[in-house]
Design an enzyme around this catalytic site. Structure first.
Site, PDB file in Angstrom:
ATOM      1  N   SER A   1       4.827 -11.967  -1.988  1.00  0.00           N
ATOM      2  CA  SER A   1       5.448 -10.967  -1.114  1.00  0.00           C
ATOM      3  C   SER A   1       6.840 -11.441  -0.721  1.00  0.00           C
ATOM      4  O   SER A   1       7.162 -12.636  -0.837  1.00  0.00           O
ATOM      5  CB  SER A   1       4.578 -10.794   0.130  1.00  0.00           C
TER       6      SER A   1
ATOM      7  N   TYR B   1       0.221 -13.941   7.632  1.00  0.00           N
ATOM      8  CA  TYR B   1       0.391 -13.283   6.326  1.00  0.00           C
ATOM      9  C   TYR B   1       1.584 -13.900   5.581  1.00  0.00           C
ATOM     10  O   TYR B   1       1.520 -14.128   4.370  1.00  0.00           O
ATOM     11  CB  TYR B   1       0.579 -11.784   6.541  1.00  0.00           C
TER      12      TYR B   1
HETATM   13  P1  NAD Z   1      -4.536  -2.123  -0.065  1.00  0.00           P
HETATM   14  O1  NAD Z   1      -5.021  -2.431   1.313  1.00  0.00           O
HETATM   15  O2  NAD Z   1      -4.283  -0.713  -0.449  1.00  0.00           O
HETATM   16  O3  NAD Z   1      -5.541  -2.767  -1.126  1.00  0.00           O
HETATM   17  C1  NAD Z   1      -6.176  -3.994  -0.939  1.00  0.00           C
HETATM   18  C2  NAD Z   1      -7.577  -3.877  -1.511  1.00  0.00           C
HETATM   19  O4  NAD Z   1      -8.211  -5.150  -1.400  1.00  0.00           O
HETATM   20  C3  NAD Z   1      -8.458  -2.871  -0.755  1.00  0.00           C
HETATM   21  O5  NAD Z   1      -9.007  -1.929  -1.658  1.00  0.00           O
HETATM   22  C4  NAD Z   1      -9.540  -3.730  -0.127  1.00  0.00           C
HETATM   23  O6  NAD Z   1     -10.812  -3.096  -0.086  1.00  0.00           O
HETATM   24  C5  NAD Z   1      -9.563  -4.923  -1.064  1.00  0.00           C
HETATM   25  N1  NAD Z   1     -10.129  -6.094  -0.414  1.00  0.00           N
HETATM   26  C6  NAD Z   1      -9.908  -6.550   0.848  1.00  0.00           C
HETATM   27  N2  NAD Z   1     -10.638  -7.634   1.083  1.00  0.00           N
HETATM   28  C7  NAD Z   1     -11.341  -7.876  -0.049  1.00  0.00           C
HETATM   29  C8  NAD Z   1     -12.293  -8.858  -0.414  1.00  0.00           C
HETATM   30  N3  NAD Z   1     -12.657  -9.829   0.435  1.00  0.00           N
HETATM   31  N4  NAD Z   1     -12.813  -8.810  -1.649  1.00  0.00           N
HETATM   32  C9  NAD Z   1     -12.464  -7.844  -2.517  1.00  0.00           C
HETATM   33  N5  NAD Z   1     -11.584  -6.879  -2.228  1.00  0.00           N
HETATM   34  C10 NAD Z   1     -11.031  -6.900  -1.005  1.00  0.00           C
HETATM   35  O7  NAD Z   1      -3.239  -3.034  -0.244  1.00  0.00           O
HETATM   36  P2  NAD Z   1      -2.035  -2.939  -1.268  1.00  0.00           P
HETATM   37  O8  NAD Z   1      -0.849  -2.520  -0.512  1.00  0.00           O
HETATM   38  O9  NAD Z   1      -2.407  -2.201  -2.501  1.00  0.00           O
HETATM   39  O10 NAD Z   1      -1.838  -4.495  -1.582  1.00  0.00           O
HETATM   40  C11 NAD Z   1      -2.297  -5.125  -2.767  1.00  0.00           C
HETATM   41  C12 NAD Z   1      -1.735  -6.536  -2.819  1.00  0.00           C
HETATM   42  O11 NAD Z   1      -0.304  -6.501  -2.759  1.00  0.00           O
HETATM   43  C13 NAD Z   1      -2.162  -7.420  -1.639  1.00  0.00           C
HETATM   44  O12 NAD Z   1      -2.323  -8.742  -2.087  1.00  0.00           O
HETATM   45  C14 NAD Z   1      -0.988  -7.339  -0.700  1.00  0.00           C
HETATM   46  O13 NAD Z   1      -0.945  -8.441   0.151  1.00  0.00           O
HETATM   47  C15 NAD Z   1       0.140  -7.321  -1.700  1.00  0.00           C
HETATM   48  N6  NAD Z   1       1.418  -6.789  -1.214  1.00  0.00           N
HETATM   49  C16 NAD Z   1       1.525  -5.529  -0.734  1.00  0.00           C
HETATM   50  C17 NAD Z   1       2.763  -5.060  -0.314  1.00  0.00           C
HETATM   51  C18 NAD Z   1       2.911  -3.681   0.234  1.00  0.00           C
HETATM   52  O14 NAD Z   1       3.983  -3.371   0.763  1.00  0.00           O
HETATM   53  N7  NAD Z   1       1.925  -2.832   0.118  1.00  0.00           N
HETATM   54  C19 NAD Z   1       3.874  -5.876  -0.396  1.00  0.00           C
HETATM   55  C20 NAD Z   1       3.736  -7.161  -0.893  1.00  0.00           C
HETATM   56  C21 NAD Z   1       2.507  -7.605  -1.314  1.00  0.00           C
END
Ligand code: NAD
Length: 281
Positions: free
Chosen positions: A164, A177
């Site tokens: 991130s 985070y």
């Molecule tokens: P999201 O919340 O839409 O998806 C995350 C998914 O992980 C969810 O479906 C949730 O059910 C699943 N999850 C949570 N805990 C879990 C567990 N213990 N076991 C299995 N599954 C589990 O989030 P997103 O925005 O799609 O993010 C995806 C990745 O990208 C994450 O690692 C997040 O940190 C990273 N990220 C997101 C952003 C952003 O702006 N959205 C930016 C940088 C990094």
């Protein structure tokens, strides 16, 4: 059908995607399926991955959904056995499950601005901080322990982690985070080194600011108007806009393609509309 960013062929590759029930990794899972891969979509949220698998199958792609908690080694081993039976050994692992938690988030950017009743740094809950570190770090390490064995056996494979922007310089309000994602960037380099002689490459993407479930409340008020944080983000982003989720796919495909990225391992690729490059002045 999605408009894929690169003409990459993943035919026959088994791609395991954790967090595939979520916004970003659901899209990645679908994109790999459309590019010919056999996709194993893993998530705590079983309904979400079953729905994703049904949507992929309706388009003629290969995708199976599995309920899996990335923090439970035994459950992961059971899913691994099922994936082996259904699709075969893992070629590409996308460690997508991750996220923040309100218990590890302060209400204020600066202590001196804290008002009575607000959650300050001193109110952060240890179990919230643990939750965030565990989900992001162990949630990447444990699936890698399980699925990278297939790659060691074949002496070939690829791992992609999700870091991130906050891994480079921490963002205000979200210390756990930020620290956990910094650990992911560091671990990406560790894995790249550890597995270099086993034919496995390991890289990460660092998405910039996207609007998604986990940050919507920080970016927009309940009436849909942008928060002051949104104004700051855009002022710090040279391209002056958020990143769209489908803009991650080009980097993901590139890093996972054995030919295009054959000598690339241990990198964290920012996909951020310039945020990490800009000093603010
Ligand atoms: P999201 O919340 O839409 O998806 C995350 C998914 O992980 C969810 O479906 C949730 O059910 C699943 N999850 C949570 N805990 C879990 C567990 N213990 N076991 C299995 N599954 C589990 O989030 P997103 O925005 O799609 O993010 C995806 C990745 O990208 C994450 O690692 C997040 O940190 C990273 N990220 C997101 C952003 C952003 O702006 N959205 C930016 C940088 C990094």
């Amino acid at each position: 059908m999605m408009n894929l960013p690169l003409n990459v062929d993943f035919t026959g590759k088994v791609v395991v995607v954790t967090g595939a029930g979520g916004v970003l990794c659901g899209e990645m899972a679908k994109a790999f399926a459309q590019a010919g891969a056999k996709v194993a979509a893993l998530d705590l949220n079983e309904d979400a991955v079953k729905k994703l698998a049904d949507e992929c199958k309706a388009e003629g792609y290969v995708c199976e959904g599995y309920k899996a908690n990335v923090l439970e080694p035994e459950a992961l081993e059971a899913v691994h056995a099922q994936v082996l039976q259904d699709l075969g050994p893992c070629d590409i692992l996308i460690n997508g499950a991750g996220g923040n938690n309100p218990r590890a988030t302060t209400d204020n950017e600066y202590q001196h601005e804290a008002k009575e009743g607000q959650k300050t740094f001193f109110d952060l809950e240890p179990n919230g901080v643990d939750f965030v570190f565990k989900l992001n770090f162990q949630g990447t390490l444990l699936p890698t322990q399980v699925f990278a064995k297939d790659m060691v056996d074949k002496q070939h494979g690829c791992i992609l982690n999700i870091s991130s922007m906050n891994a480079y310089i921490p963002l205000t309000k979200i210390p756990a985070y930020s620290g956990a994602k910094a650990a992911i960037s560091n671990f990406t380099q560790w894995l790249a080194t550890h597995f270099a002689g086993s034919g496995i490459r390991c890289n990460a993407i660092a998405p910039g600011f996207l609007v998604s479930n986990q940050n919507r409340k920080l970016l927009f008020n309940e009436d849909g108007t942008p928060t002051p944080r949104t104004a700051k983000i855009l002022a710090g982003t040279p391209m002056n806009r958020f990143v769209e989720s489908d803009e991650l796919l080009g980097g993901v495909f590139f890093l996972c393609d054995d030919k295009a990225a054959s000598a690339i391992t241990g990198v964290v690729l920012p996909i951020d509309a310039g945020f990490a490059a800009y000093s603010g002045v």
